[in-house]
Design an enzyme around this catalytic site. Structure first.
Site, PDB file in Angstrom:
ATOM      1  N   SER A 224       3.189  15.222 -25.753  1.00 34.54           N
ATOM      2  CA  SER A 224       2.996  13.710 -25.524  1.00 34.54           C
ATOM      3  C   SER A 224       2.611  13.106 -26.488  1.00 34.54           C
ATOM      4  O   SER A 224       2.216  13.437 -27.579  1.00 34.54           O
ATOM      5  CB  SER A 224       1.829  13.521 -24.146  1.00 34.54           C
TER       6      SER A 224
ATOM      7  N   GLU B 190       0.727   9.125 -28.188  1.00 41.27           N
ATOM      8  CA  GLU B 190      -0.047   7.993 -27.623  1.00 41.27           C
ATOM      9  C   GLU B 190       0.231   6.740 -28.514  1.00 41.27           C
ATOM     10  O   GLU B 190       0.693   6.982 -29.608  1.00 41.27           O
ATOM     11  CB  GLU B 190      -1.436   8.544 -27.781  1.00 41.27           C
TER      12      GLU B 190
ATOM     13  N   ASP C 243     -16.137   2.487 -25.059  1.00 37.07           N
ATOM     14  CA  ASP C 243     -17.597   2.566 -25.683  1.00 37.07           C
ATOM     15  C   ASP C 243     -17.740   0.837 -25.556  1.00 37.07           C
ATOM     16  O   ASP C 243     -16.816  -0.163 -25.495  1.00 37.07           O
ATOM     17  CB  ASP C 243     -17.087   2.276 -27.242  1.00 37.07           C
TER      18      ASP C 243
ATOM     19  N   PHE D 220     -12.137   6.375 -39.016  1.00 43.77           N
ATOM     20  CA  PHE D 220     -11.981   6.819 -37.502  1.00 43.77           C
ATOM     21  C   PHE D 220     -12.875   7.936 -37.393  1.00 43.77           C
ATOM     22  O   PHE D 220     -13.595   8.117 -36.159  1.00 43.77           O
ATOM     23  CB  PHE D 220     -10.481   7.330 -37.408  1.00 43.77           C
TER      24      PHE D 220
ATOM     25  N   HIS E 128      -0.902  16.744 -27.967  1.00 39.18           N
ATOM     26  CA  HIS E 128      -0.941  15.180 -27.713  1.00 39.18           C
ATOM     27  C   HIS E 128      -0.873  14.554 -29.221  1.00 39.18           C
ATOM     28  O   HIS E 128      -1.877  14.707 -29.660  1.00 39.18           O
ATOM     29  CB  HIS E 128      -1.743  14.747 -26.829  1.00 39.18           C
TER      30      HIS E 128
END
Ligand code: FAD
Length: 296
Positions: free
Chosen positions: A11, A13, A105, A212, A262
């Protein structure tokens, strides 16, 4: 459990594009990656300030253009329960069959966490409201969530999501496969047997990756940091190195029989596509083969 070791699930994103230029890049990426025939796409919510409308629009646009299922991410923290109920209804009305259920968050300065404080409560609520209408994905953290008190607590909190009805999990990204394998073993030892699909972050941009990783608690091994830092502004070298490192990570994971991969595409197709091709997974039944980075 739907994991099939012979045929892993793949998959990609996306995040919702928010400018004309970003829209163009997104559409190109969507088209290039849909040609690889992944099992599904997913679309983030909230990260970077996106709205639910944008997530839904992006999900619908992907499905319409590609015929491939797309799963909206849905988070609960800071939202009234009625709002979440309405969103679930809207997803059902639009024929959506899979969601990625998260706590999310709180944006800084926000007060009031809402009625659902953790992702396990969201999963429970989704099951209460919609039965088995959705395949529910949840997040898992091989290097542990940065806010968890202990690793054991975090694992128990992951189990709460599974016990509440999660069907499968996607991990935070990592570059140390042993962290993943140990996590899966620990999960199994406490009765978690849903597929735990590694999240793969292609390395595209050093500064962004470090930012990140600082936020989400993913560890970038020192040898990778040093190499990336040495490349400076040489983006071609960063890209080639990143594809090489990530291909090798994916290969090791696949060789050990992970239930899927993913890819956090970051709305860019180049690295994900190159890794995919290097792995020889462009046709679903092909063997994983070794190879050099794909030419583009
Ligand atoms: P939870 O599972 O609720 O866990 C959060 C923290 O609380 C952990 O430390 C956990 O140990 C602890 N905890 C959990 N349950 C309990 C409990 N019952 N009691 C006490 N403590 C508990 N963010 C976005 O904003 N938008 C996105 O689209 C998005 N997509 C993501 C996709 C993936 C695959 C992943 C891995 C992350 C994504 N995130 C996204 C980031 C995510 O929202 C953050 O990591 C967030 O901090 C935690 O969400 P969670 O669902 O894992 O929370």
């Amino acid at each position: 459990m739907s994991a099939d070791k012979q045929k892993p699930n793949f998959s990609f994103e996306f995040f919702p594009p928010r400018s004309a230029e970003a829209q163009g890049k997104f559409e190109l990426t969507r088209d290039r990656l849909s040609a690889l025939k992944p099992n599904f796409f997913s679309v983030t919510f909230g990260a970077g300030g996106g709205t639910r409308e944008l997530t839904l629009e992006t999900v619908m646009a992907i499905t319409k253009a590609t015929g491939i299922d797309a799963a909206p991410h849905i988070s609960c923290i800071g939202f009234p329960i009625d709002n979440i109920r309405a969103v679930l209804r809207e997803y059902l009305d639009n024929g959506i069959k899979r969601v990625v259920a998260l706590r999310g968050d709180l944006p800084s300065g926000t007060t009031g966490v809402g009625e659902l404080r953790y992702a396990n409560e969201l999963v429970e609520f989704i099951r209460q409201e919609t039965g088995s209408a959705f395949h529910i994905e949840v997040a898992a953290y091989p290097e542990f969530h940065p806010q968890s008190a202990t690793a054991a607590d975090d694992l128990q909190n992951f189990k709460r999501k599974v016990d509440a009805g999660a069907d499968s999990a996607i991990t935070q990204y990592f570059y140390n496969p042993d962290a993943y394998f140990r996590f899966v073993d620990s999960a199994l030892s406490i009765g978690i047997d849903i597929p735990i699909v590694p999240g793969i972050m292609p390395i595209i941009n050093y500064t962004q990756l470090m930012r990140f990783s600082e936020m989400c608690g993913a560890e970038i091994p020192r040898w990778i940091v040093r190499r990336l830092r040495d490349f400076g502004d040489d983006r071609a070298s960063i890209r080639a190195f990143g594809i090489d490192v990530t291909t090798e990570l994916c290969r090791r994971l696949l060789e050990q029989g992970v239930p899927g991969l993913h890819f956090y595409s970051m709305n860019q197709y180049e690295a994900s596509e190159a890794i995919w091709r290097n792995l020889g997974i462009d046709t679903p039944d092909s063997e994983i083969r070794s190879g050099k980075p794909a030419d583009e």
